[in-house]
Scaffold this motif. Structure first.
Motif, PDB file in Angstrom:
ATOM      1  N   VAL A  33       0.853  -1.178   0.000  1.00 49.80           N
ATOM      2  CA  VAL A  33       0.000   0.000   0.000  1.00 49.80           C
ATOM      3  C   VAL A  33       0.896   1.237   0.000  1.00 49.80           C
ATOM      4  CG1 VAL A  33      -1.800   1.293   1.191  1.00 49.80           C
ATOM      5  CG2 VAL A  33      -1.787  -1.207   1.299  1.00 49.80           C
ATOM      6  N   ILE A  34       0.719   2.091  -1.007  1.00 45.64           N
ATOM      7  CA  ILE A  34       1.503   3.330  -1.111  1.00 45.64           C
ATOM      8  C   ILE A  34       0.556   4.506  -0.927  1.00 45.64           C
ATOM      9  CG2 ILE A  34       3.013   4.724  -2.574  1.00 45.64           C
ATOM     10  CD1 ILE A  34       3.763   2.143  -4.047  1.00 45.64           C
ATOM     11  N   TYR A  40      -2.594   5.460   6.049  1.00 50.21           N
ATOM     12  CA  TYR A  40      -2.730   4.761   4.778  1.00 50.21           C
ATOM     13  C   TYR A  40      -4.157   4.249   4.579  1.00 50.21           C
ATOM     14  CZ  TYR A  40      -2.001   0.616   7.725  1.00 50.21           C
ATOM     15  OH  TYR A  40      -2.100  -0.347   8.716  1.00 50.21           O
ATOM     16  N   TYR A  41      -4.519   4.054   3.325  1.00 57.13           N
ATOM     17  CA  TYR A  41      -5.840   3.546   2.966  1.00 57.13           C
ATOM     18  C   TYR A  41      -6.034   2.161   3.573  1.00 57.13           C
ATOM     19  CZ  TYR A  41      -9.477   1.415   0.102  1.00 57.13           C
ATOM     20  OH  TYR A  41     -10.591   0.757  -0.318  1.00 57.13           O
ATOM     21  N   ASN A  42      -7.163   1.998   4.271  1.00 57.47           N
ATOM     22  CA  ASN A  42      -7.426   0.698   4.907  1.00 57.47           C
ATOM     23  C   ASN A  42      -8.932   0.525   5.077  1.00 57.47           C
ATOM     24  OD1 ASN A  42      -7.201  -1.753   6.156  1.00 57.47           O
ATOM     25  ND2 ASN A  42      -6.110  -1.005   7.960  1.00 57.47           N
ATOM     26  N   PHE A  43      -9.607   0.258   3.972  1.00 53.99           N
ATOM     27  CA  PHE A  43     -11.063   0.124   3.957  1.00 53.99           C
ATOM     28  C   PHE A  43     -11.510  -1.012   4.881  1.00 53.99           C
ATOM     29  CE2 PHE A  43     -14.927  -1.568   1.672  1.00 53.99           C
ATOM     30  CZ  PHE A  43     -15.783  -0.528   2.054  1.00 53.99           C
ATOM     31  N   LEU A  44     -12.332  -0.669   5.880  1.00 50.25           N
ATOM     32  CA  LEU A  44     -12.868  -1.626   6.866  1.00 50.25           C
ATOM     33  C   LEU A  44     -11.768  -2.417   7.573  1.00 50.25           C
ATOM     34  CD1 LEU A  44     -15.944  -3.053   4.901  1.00 50.25           C
ATOM     35  CD2 LEU A  44     -15.903  -1.215   6.602  1.00 50.25           C
ATOM     36  N   ILE A  54       3.871   1.963   2.591  1.00 49.55           N
ATOM     37  CA  ILE A  54       4.889   2.964   2.276  1.00 49.55           C
ATOM     38  C   ILE A  54       4.251   4.350   2.191  1.00 49.55           C
ATOM     39  CG2 ILE A  54       6.670   3.698   0.634  1.00 49.55           C
ATOM     40  CD1 ILE A  54       6.758   0.800  -0.373  1.00 49.55           C
ATOM     41  N   CYS A  55       4.832   5.328   2.862  1.00 43.47           N
ATOM     42  CA  CYS A  55       4.368   6.710   2.785  1.00 43.47           C
ATOM     43  C   CYS A  55       5.332   7.517   1.909  1.00 43.47           C
ATOM     44  CB  CYS A  55       4.292   7.344   4.176  1.00 43.47           C
ATOM     45  SG  CYS A  55       3.699   9.050   4.147  1.00 43.47           S
ATOM     46  N   LYS A  80       1.444   8.115  16.623  1.00 40.76           N
ATOM     47  CA  LYS A  80       1.217   6.667  16.598  1.00 40.76           C
ATOM     48  C   LYS A  80       0.624   6.221  15.267  1.00 40.76           C
ATOM     49  CE  LYS A  80       0.633   5.607  21.528  1.00 40.76           C
ATOM     50  NZ  LYS A  80      -0.326   5.163  22.578  1.00 40.76           N
ATOM     51  N   LYS A  81      -0.333   6.993  14.745  1.00 39.35           N
ATOM     52  CA  LYS A  81      -0.949   6.662  13.453  1.00 39.35           C
ATOM     53  C   LYS A  81       0.089   6.712  12.337  1.00 39.35           C
ATOM     54  CE  LYS A  81      -5.627   8.244  14.561  1.00 39.35           C
ATOM     55  NZ  LYS A  81      -6.663   9.286  14.297  1.00 39.35           N
ATOM     56  N   ILE A  82       0.899   7.737  12.360  1.00 37.27           N
ATOM     57  CA  ILE A  82       1.934   7.899  11.335  1.00 37.27           C
ATOM     58  C   ILE A  82       2.910   6.729  11.359  1.00 37.27           C
ATOM     59  CG2 ILE A  82       3.988   9.278  10.756  1.00 37.27           C
ATOM     60  CD1 ILE A  82       2.303  11.769  11.516  1.00 37.27           C
ATOM     61  N   ASN A  83       3.243   6.283  12.546  1.00 43.27           N
ATOM     62  CA  ASN A  83       4.224   5.210  12.683  1.00 43.27           C
ATOM     63  C   ASN A  83       3.680   3.832  12.331  1.00 43.27           C
ATOM     64  OD1 ASN A  83       7.137   5.737  14.054  1.00 43.27           O
ATOM     65  ND2 ASN A  83       5.719   7.415  14.518  1.00 43.27           N
ATOM     66  N   LYS A  84       2.419   3.746  11.925  1.00 38.86           N
ATOM     67  CA  LYS A  84       1.882   2.471  11.455  1.00 38.86           C
ATOM     68  C   LYS A  84       2.372   2.135  10.051  1.00 38.86           C
ATOM     69  CE  LYS A  84      -2.239   2.286  14.366  1.00 38.86           C
ATOM     70  NZ  LYS A  84      -3.726   2.260  14.415  1.00 38.86           N
ATOM     71  N   PHE A  85       2.910   3.138   9.343  1.00 35.45           N
ATOM     72  CA  PHE A  85       3.566   2.850   8.068  1.00 35.45           C
ATOM     73  C   PHE A  85       4.826   2.041   8.326  1.00 35.45           C
ATOM     74  CE2 PHE A  85       1.104   6.522   6.530  1.00 35.45           C
ATOM     75  CZ  PHE A  85       0.750   6.109   5.260  1.00 35.45           C
ATOM     76  N   ASP A  86       5.182   1.192   7.369  1.00 37.73           N
ATOM     77  CA  ASP A  86       6.425   0.418   7.490  1.00 37.73           C
ATOM     78  C   ASP A  86       7.627   1.207   7.011  1.00 37.73           C
ATOM     79  OD1 ASP A  86       5.301  -2.175   8.375  1.00 37.73           O
ATOM     80  OD2 ASP A  86       4.286  -2.098   6.438  1.00 37.73           O
TER      81      ASP A  86
END
Length: 319
Positions: A33-34, A40-44, A54-55, A80-86
């Motif tokens: 997911v970019i 990041y996009y995460n439908f449901l 990847i951001c 915390k939300k930002i750091n959910k990217f790998d």
């Protein structure tokens, strides 16, 4: 709907609510997911945990900083939300340090030097020149524009607080006088801003002052428009870095610099590296516009040190 029809005409694959089952399937089976946002996009919540997120960031520049919320808990939640990217893509080691480590609190293993994909087109000199002369987007915004005219693009950035369009705050600014100046000198003044911005006063639409929204023009590519105009007026947006790559003349109107610094914050002091003069008075605005539209090379000569400083710190040429 217009975007969906465009993608259909091009034969591109996409997901939308028009086909909810496909949307569910693609989301659930995603492996990479970019995204350029802070989440990041995460439908449901169907994106697999094993998928690589990847951001690519909104842009690259000293404005990129975490919001300074009065409630500490909200700031922590954002980080915390930002750091959910790998992984996070950066354009320079300086940006990694100032934004990645100091602002976003990223671990060094999350930071990768992948550059800014959205800015790649700016390094294609032939494409940049062709875009300027073709004026694809300007033609759609102003269908019957004068081919001998010059174009200014004003890009005031998002503010959380209520504020007039910053150009109203420069000393001696008068909307009628400005309109007369544009008419007399055959200059189009195009401006846009984020739909969530809380501007309390904006410029009136006229034959030379044109506001466009992405709701009205959903297929407008901001970077494409940047290549078509003659001069950019900016404040805190990372568009200044993109414009610097192609040496587009720039002016800066930042009357609320201290308030913006207190509310949003900057990765580092912006004033020391904005690639163009900061304007405080209306006569200064007119004088700089006249000078840089008449001879863009003067802009480059007068501001080369700050242009080079900004690009060295936040774009680092090509990766």
């Amino acid at each position: 709907e217009e975007i969906r029809k465009y993608l259909d005409r091009k034969g591109y694959k996409y997901i939308s609510n028009k086909n909810i089952w496909k949307k569910l399937l693609v989301t659930w089976s995603a492996r990479i997911v970019i995204d350029s946002g802070s989440v990041y996009y995460n439908f449901l919540n169907l994106i697999p945990h094993s998928a690589i997120k990847i951001c690519t960031m909104h842009g690259s520049g000293p404005k990129l900083a975490i919001f300074k919320y009065k409630r500490l808990q909200r700031t922590i939640s954002s980080i915390k939300k930002i750091n959910k990217f790998d992984f996070f893509s950066f354009c320079s080691k300086h940006a990694e340090m100032m934004i990645g480590k100091n602002q976003l609190l990223l671990h060094s293993e999350k930071m990768v030097m992948l550059g800014a994909p959205k800015s790649d087109q700016f390094y294609n000199k032939k494409f940049v020149e062709q875009s300027y002369y073709t004026k694809k987007h300007i033609s759609s915004i102003i269908p019957n524009y004068d081919y001998n005219a010059k174009f200014i693009y004003y890009t005031p950035t998002y503010r959380e607080y209520a504020y007039k369009l910053p150009i109203f705050e420069i000393i001696g600014f008068n909307e009628l006088k400005f309109q007369e100046y544009l008419d007399k000198n055959n200059i189009y003044f195009i401006y846009s801003f984020h739909s969530s911005s809380a501007f309390t006063k904006t410029l009136k639409h006229s034959n030379k002052i044109i506001f466009f929204s992405y709701e009205e023009y959903p297929l407008i590519d901001n970077n494409q428009l940047l290549m078509e105009v003659d001069l950019v007026i900016n404040d805190y947006s990372t568009i200044s870095t993109d414009a610097a790559i192609i040496n587009k003349p720039q002016l800066f109107i930042m009357p609320d610099y201290n308030e913006m610094e207190e509310t949003r914050g900057f990765a580092e002091d912006m004033r020391s590296m904005v690639p163009g003069p900061e304007v405080f008075k209306f006569n200064e605005l007119v004088d700089y516009i006249n000078k840089y539209l008449d001879n863009p090379l003067i802009y480059k000569k007068e501001n080369s040190s700050r242009i080079n400083l900004l690009l060295a710190r936040y774009m680092d040429n090509r990766i």
